[in-house]
Design an enzyme around this catalytic site. Structure first.
Site, short mmCIF file in Angstrom:
data_model
loop_
_atom_site.label_atom_id
_atom_site.label_comp_id
_atom_site.label_asym_id
_atom_site.label_seq_id
_atom_site.Cartn_x
_atom_site.Cartn_y
_atom_site.Cartn_z
N HIS B 160 14.14 -4.79 31.73
CA HIS B 160 13.86 -6.23 32.37
C HIS B 160 13.45 -5.78 33.81
O HIS B 160 13.40 -7.11 34.09
CB HIS B 160 15.12 -6.76 31.14
CG HIS B 160 16.20 -6.93 30.90
ND1 HIS B 160 14.51 -8.21 29.10
CD2 HIS B 160 16.37 -6.90 29.54
CE1 HIS B 160 15.49 -7.16 28.68
NE2 HIS B 160 16.79 -6.88 28.20
N ASP B 196 13.21 -2.22 21.79
CA ASP B 196 14.37 -2.49 22.01
C ASP B 196 14.49 -3.85 21.10
O ASP B 196 13.57 -5.18 21.37
CB ASP B 196 14.37 -3.08 23.32
CG ASP B 196 16.72 -3.20 23.85
OD1 ASP B 196 17.20 -2.30 24.43
OD2 ASP B 196 16.58 -4.66 24.07
N HIS B 198 15.79 -7.03 22.45
CA HIS B 198 15.33 -7.64 23.87
C HIS B 198 14.09 -7.34 24.05
O HIS B 198 13.72 -6.11 24.44
CB HIS B 198 16.04 -7.83 25.35
CG HIS B 198 17.22 -8.27 24.66
ND1 HIS B 198 18.24 -7.01 24.42
CD2 HIS B 198 18.39 -9.13 24.57
CE1 HIS B 198 19.43 -7.35 24.18
NE2 HIS B 198 19.41 -9.02 23.35
N ASP B 285 20.07 -1.76 19.79
CA ASP B 285 20.65 -3.57 19.96
C ASP B 285 19.56 -3.80 19.25
O ASP B 285 20.74 -5.00 18.42
CB ASP B 285 20.80 -3.90 21.79
CG ASP B 285 19.05 -3.87 22.05
OD1 ASP B 285 18.56 -2.86 21.37
OD2 ASP B 285 19.55 -4.05 22.90
#
Ligand code: ZN
Ligand code: ZN
Lengths: 343, 343
Positions: B160, B196, B198, B285
């Site tokens: 991120h 991931d 996200h 995740d």
């Protein structure tokens, strides 16, 4: 001077706000407006009127329609998502990220339409926002109808709200709405004079490319003072608006003598612009005892601000913005108004 | 497969994070890395090596120099400002505000260099960030030296983090640093495959205009899933990078069959790009029991991911990203790696 006030502001109470590293009870609380209202009464400033109800057309003249349509839905969406407490975002579309696609998620939308964690919602927030907007427009109508001045006792405040963002306790930019309303009612030029401690980043952003609305800000230097990311002296407007945005960033600890020099220069430039009407974003967080600000004005200084604005000789709409030293906020805010009236 | 790991990650512990409406203990906690390390041992994946120490040159190849220089100063500045707890910002330069003038105020700088309240600092955070960067580079060196694959057990994660912003538990973008390092060591083309849950918004932002580094993301649809403001399917790169950024936003509740279809398509496009090396941003995740995510992968699926990546036949660097169901994070992360190795 007539004051316009709505008790609906009180529904925006008990909200929490994000400060750096913590979530705390909002500094911007209902007692602020009540203390000012009481001082208006005790000083016999003039009658206190209830606002007329307006539709949201005037709001959409300065804000994006999707932003205004979003605001009444925040609390219902927050509750529908199973949440309580205060609606505060946690992620924001900063540089490098997209600000053009509104997500379909209330947490994301709160960030999409804001720049901080200070414009939080509780159950009564929308009704308070709407009442504050109605207060500003009703007071503007008094000035349009011939009053020399009027006082919009707005709460929540508005000057940090931009075309499509909330923040800094502000949702609808009441002063910007009023300024545009004056234009739409026939004023050729309108000036907005923002004397709040904090830069009116929303007002600047809304009118930045406009020559017909002059925006003047006196405020704490954004290099160190909130809202940080706008308000530098080199921001003078863009395109047709070049030269019609004036910033006076002032250092930590500025006292009356230096602040007043900036006010004097601002008033001269405002007079040279020769607007039909002036909208004053009236914050009194320049006060020496304000808990979140760093200027050193005293209660004796506020009437002098009002007197200087009166010398402009222009129809004047005072719109309440910030000020957080609750004991003195009434004395100082009403001090500006009585100073204007020459009492 | 060799693993690179540093115990210094643990200094980034006990930090709080902002979620919508509250500040809570960070989901991204030291036990995550320790559980994975133990699973590496119990599965006998291979030796666990300490990282070599690197200077910050490689970080500044993908991040703005001022951003990298800022990170080690955060905690000292926060303490010098009289603050304790976790360093979390409260205002951000969103659209309409200036992102080009770094303020001189630690609270403001935290916002200036971030997009959320999830990349918080405590006393040991910088040392953890630096160790995570060293882990990634050391593992990259193993691959460069001829290992078929290596596992950078990075913590904190990185995907991120953009050129000049932190957020989402990420500070230095370890995968991006490694990808650029491979280029600087002579690789003609590098692919980053981010699995991931996200979207790797930072990795995309860093390489968006680059044809020499292909970035592929499989992730929760940003219309409803964090980080919200990047990761749509129409983001395909810009300028010379047009066509080299691929996003697979997938809906809430996606299970293996649909997720695997996206992986298969991604792997085919990756193979067609014919990179010299692939960097896998390995988040787990996507797991059905992850506390902050919404896909439905099971522990049996993770080895299949590794096996598919192995079939690319490319030197592969696995860089640890997210995954928050602590009991299973070791099983799932190491499951990808053993699946890759064919055990
Ligand atoms: Zn203020
Ligand atoms: Zn993740």
């Amino acid at each position: 001077m007539k004051t316009v006030f709505s008790p609906l502001h009180a529904g925006h109470g008990g909200q929490m706000e994000l400060v750096a590293g913590a979530i705390v009870p909002g500094f911007e609380k209902p007692s602020r407006a009540e203390i000012i209202r009481k001082r208006v009464e005790s000083e016999k400033l003039g009658p206190i009127l209830a606002p007329e109800i307006h539709d949201l057309t005037a709001a959409k003249r300065v804000h994006a329609a999707d932003y205004i349509d979003f605001l009444p839905t925040v609390w219902p969406q927050w509750e529908a998502a199973g949440k309580s407490g205060s609606a505060i975002p946690f992620a924001w579309p900063t540089r490098g990220l997209r600000g053009d696609v509104p997500p379909r998620n209330i947490e994301a939308l709160l960030g999409f339409y804001s720049f901080d964690g200070g414009a939080s919602f509780v159950k009564g927030t929308w009704d308070a926002i709407k009442s504050s907007y109605d207060v500003a427009l009703t007071a503007a109508q008094l000035v349009k109808a011939g009053e020399r001045a009027a006082f919009a006792l707005c709460r929540p405040p508005g000057h940090h709200a931009g075309a499509a963002f909330m923040g800094g306790y502000c949702f609808i930019n009441n002063a910007a709405v009023a300024a545009q309303w004056f234009r739409d009612q026939g004023a050729t030029r309108v000036a907005v004079l923002d004397v709040d401690y904090h830069h009116g980043n929303g007002t600047q952003e809304i009118f930045y490319d406009r020559p017909d609305i002059q925006v003047i800000n006196l405020h704490g230097d954004p290099m160190t003072e909130y809202p940080f990311f706008l308000g530098h002296a080199d921001e003078r407007g863009a395109g047709a608006g070049e030269g019609f945005n004036l910033n006076y960033p002032l250092p930590f600890g500025t006292s009356w003598a230096k602040w007043n020099e900036a006010l004097e220069d601002a008033c001269q430039k405002l007079a040279a612009y020769a607007p039909d009407v002036v909208v004053v974003s009236l914050g009194v967080d320049t006060f020496e005892k304000d808990p979140i600000s760093q200027f050193k004005l005293t209660s004796a200084d506020y009437p002098k601000i009002g007197a200087r604005i009166a010398r402009l000789g222009l129809p004047s709409l005072f719109v309440m913005e910030g000020g957080y030293a609750v004991d003195e906020i009434g004395i100082n805010a009403v001090g500006v108004l009585t100073g204007f009236e020459g009492d």
